[in-house]
Design a protein around this motif. Sequence first.
Motif, short mmCIF file in Angstrom:
data_model
loop_
_atom_site.label_atom_id
_atom_site.label_comp_id
_atom_site.label_asym_id
_atom_site.label_seq_id
_atom_site.Cartn_x
_atom_site.Cartn_y
_atom_site.Cartn_z
N TYR A 49 0.81 -1.22 0.00
CA TYR A 49 0.00 0.00 0.00
C TYR A 49 0.85 1.27 0.00
O TYR A 49 0.43 2.31 -0.53
CB TYR A 49 -0.97 -0.02 1.19
CG TYR A 49 -2.16 -0.92 0.93
CD1 TYR A 49 -3.11 -0.56 -0.03
CD2 TYR A 49 -2.33 -2.11 1.61
CE1 TYR A 49 -4.19 -1.37 -0.29
CE2 TYR A 49 -3.41 -2.93 1.35
CZ TYR A 49 -4.35 -2.57 0.40
OH TYR A 49 -5.42 -3.38 0.14
N ILE A 50 2.04 1.22 0.61
CA ILE A 50 2.93 2.38 0.51
C ILE A 50 3.32 2.62 -0.95
O ILE A 50 3.27 3.75 -1.48
CB ILE A 50 4.19 2.18 1.38
CG1 ILE A 50 3.83 2.30 2.86
CG2 ILE A 50 5.27 3.19 1.03
CD1 ILE A 50 4.97 1.96 3.80
N SER A 51 3.70 1.51 -1.61
CA SER A 51 4.16 1.63 -2.99
C SER A 51 3.01 2.02 -3.92
O SER A 51 3.13 2.94 -4.74
CB SER A 51 4.79 0.32 -3.45
OG SER A 51 5.23 0.41 -4.78
N THR A 52 1.87 1.34 -3.84
CA THR A 52 0.76 1.60 -4.77
C THR A 52 0.14 2.97 -4.53
O THR A 52 -0.27 3.66 -5.47
CB THR A 52 -0.31 0.51 -4.63
OG1 THR A 52 -0.71 0.41 -3.26
CG2 THR A 52 0.21 -0.83 -5.11
N SER A 53 0.03 3.38 -3.25
CA SER A 53 -0.57 4.70 -2.98
C SER A 53 0.34 5.81 -3.49
O SER A 53 -0.14 6.83 -4.01
CB SER A 53 -0.82 4.86 -1.47
OG SER A 53 0.39 4.76 -0.74
N TYR A 54 1.66 5.62 -3.34
CA TYR A 54 2.57 6.64 -3.88
C TYR A 54 2.49 6.68 -5.41
O TYR A 54 2.44 7.77 -6.02
CB TYR A 54 4.00 6.33 -3.42
CG TYR A 54 5.02 7.29 -4.00
CD1 TYR A 54 5.13 8.59 -3.52
CD2 TYR A 54 5.84 6.89 -5.06
CE1 TYR A 54 6.05 9.49 -4.08
CE2 TYR A 54 6.76 7.77 -5.61
CZ TYR A 54 6.85 9.07 -5.12
OH TYR A 54 7.77 9.95 -5.68
N PHE A 63 1.13 10.52 4.27
CA PHE A 63 0.04 9.82 3.60
C PHE A 63 0.42 8.37 3.29
O PHE A 63 -0.33 7.43 3.60
CB PHE A 63 -0.33 10.56 2.32
CG PHE A 63 -1.45 9.91 1.56
CD1 PHE A 63 -2.77 10.12 1.92
CD2 PHE A 63 -1.19 9.07 0.47
CE1 PHE A 63 -3.81 9.51 1.21
CE2 PHE A 63 -2.21 8.47 -0.23
CZ PHE A 63 -3.53 8.69 0.13
N VAL A 64 1.59 8.19 2.64
CA VAL A 64 1.96 6.83 2.22
C VAL A 64 2.33 5.95 3.42
O VAL A 64 2.18 4.73 3.37
CB VAL A 64 3.13 6.88 1.21
CG1 VAL A 64 2.71 7.63 -0.05
CG2 VAL A 64 4.38 7.51 1.81
N VAL A 65 2.81 6.58 4.51
CA VAL A 65 3.17 5.79 5.71
C VAL A 65 1.92 5.35 6.46
O VAL A 65 1.82 4.22 6.95
CB VAL A 65 4.11 6.59 6.62
CG1 VAL A 65 4.25 5.90 7.99
CG2 VAL A 65 5.47 6.76 5.98
N LEU A 66 0.93 6.22 6.56
CA LEU A 66 -0.25 5.94 7.38
C LEU A 66 -1.33 5.17 6.66
O LEU A 66 -2.17 4.53 7.31
CB LEU A 66 -0.83 7.25 7.91
CG LEU A 66 0.09 8.05 8.84
CD1 LEU A 66 -0.58 9.36 9.25
CD2 LEU A 66 0.47 7.24 10.08
N ILE A 67 -1.33 5.20 5.34
CA ILE A 67 -2.42 4.55 4.63
C ILE A 67 -2.50 3.04 4.87
O ILE A 67 -3.60 2.47 4.90
CB ILE A 67 -2.35 4.87 3.11
CG1 ILE A 67 -3.72 4.55 2.48
CG2 ILE A 67 -1.23 4.10 2.44
CD1 ILE A 67 -3.86 5.11 1.06
N PRO A 68 -1.37 2.31 5.07
CA PRO A 68 -1.52 0.88 5.38
C PRO A 68 -2.30 0.64 6.66
O PRO A 68 -3.02 -0.36 6.78
CB PRO A 68 -0.07 0.40 5.51
CG PRO A 68 0.74 1.37 4.71
CD PRO A 68 0.05 2.67 4.90
N PHE A 69 -2.19 1.59 7.63
CA PHE A 69 -2.90 1.41 8.89
C PHE A 69 -4.41 1.55 8.70
O PHE A 69 -5.19 0.99 9.49
CB PHE A 69 -2.40 2.42 9.93
CG PHE A 69 -0.98 2.17 10.37
CD1 PHE A 69 -0.69 1.21 11.31
CD2 PHE A 69 0.07 2.89 9.80
CE1 PHE A 69 0.60 0.98 11.73
CE2 PHE A 69 1.37 2.67 10.19
CZ PHE A 69 1.65 1.70 11.15
N VAL A 70 -4.80 2.27 7.68
CA VAL A 70 -6.24 2.37 7.38
C VAL A 70 -6.78 0.98 7.01
O VAL A 70 -7.83 0.55 7.50
CB VAL A 70 -6.49 3.36 6.24
CG1 VAL A 70 -7.97 3.37 5.84
CG2 VAL A 70 -6.04 4.76 6.64
#
Length: 446
Positions: A177-182, A218-225
């Motif tokens: 998710y870090i990679s894909t969201s970025y 954003f990219v760090v926290l989105i996996p926690f979502v």
Amino acid sequence: MDTTSIKNLFKLKSVPAEPKEEQLPKTEVNTDEESSEETRKRTYHESGYRDSSRTSGNHSTLSICLDAVYSKFQNEEKEMVEKQQQLKESYVNEQKNRETEIKALIVSQETKEEQLKTKSKEVESHQQTIETLNSEIIDLPRNPEKYNVKATKGASAKFIIGLFLLIPITLYLGVFYISTSYSAFFKGFDAKSTVIQSVFDPQALAKAWNDGSTEAAFVVLIPFVFLGLGFLIHMFGENKTTANYIKLGLLLMVTFIFDVILAYEIEKKIYDVEKTFDSLPFDLKIAFTKNQFWEIIFAGFIVYIIWGLVFDFVMKEHREKDKIKNEQEIRQKRVEFFQEKINVLKKEIEEILAAIGNIKESIIKIRGRIEELQNIIDGVIIPTKDYKLYASEYVQGWITFIGEKIAVSRTEKQTMIDECISTYNTNLETVGANSDNQNLVYLSSL
């Protein structure tokens, strides 16, 4: 009669009278009115006078005679049954009191011994209970159903395996998710980028940080979502109600839509780089026809579903593990409770043993005293005060003869009297009838 009185008495009688026929002194006393004690005193006085006349008042012979006088006094006292009973009455009463005291002590000892048995049995019972509880603590993980614990056997092993799988899957989702969201929201694509490079960027975190703190956050926290959504799915799945099933479906739908958005954005950027003048505007219809679109969705959403199932399994196993652990803790607390009771009982047992020891020691001492009292009762009690009285009468008779019949100088006569008095005092010391202890009794077992 003390020494000074005796000396004074015979100093007055030290001048010898005219020689005449030897005869015993006579006392003008009415025989009918004379008491037995006075008669006895007179008898001792006369015996002293007579024995002195036979030995010329020799003080060495007096010592032997006083021993005989004491033996005679003992025999006389022994024959006086009524007087002996009176003298022994206090000892008999003490013996009875001591025997009563022993009976009370024996009852107390029996009571203490009964308490000791009861408390020892309690200690043994508590120790057996502790052993049983310790065995249950060890056996609970293997056979929970044996103890009516609704937990799956071997839950600890399943929990460890599930946790072992959950950790790498969680790391994978974080990286994905870090990679894909970025890539979806911040990365710019060019024609030189390959499909893999377009979707998965190994430097996504560093690039997002360089782009700004907002991008990095954003990219760090989105996996926690996504992990939070997975946790909610687990929580709703615990209570199997219609409302929770609806919520569960909505959460899965939201997660799927979010993955569709990520895949759509990435696929759109790739499409825009590769499109020509003849290409149609990019939309969902075109996205659905792209293999990469579905690869991104399945690489994220399907793995996410797998993570949710593993997480749910781990949590269930943890609950099973907690059930067993709780039962073990309950038993452990009971072990501590019974151990405390054992410690208290052991302290009470020590106190009871000490009390029993003191009682036994007291019984031994009292029995020893009873034996002493019995020896006194079986023997002859010699009232030393009485003996001193009659012995003084005997010595007075002995010295009377010296004063009246021995024809020597006043000085020599006084010396003889002093030697006799010294012999008399020595005899009193020997038989325990000295002046300091005249109120005590002298015991002689005959």
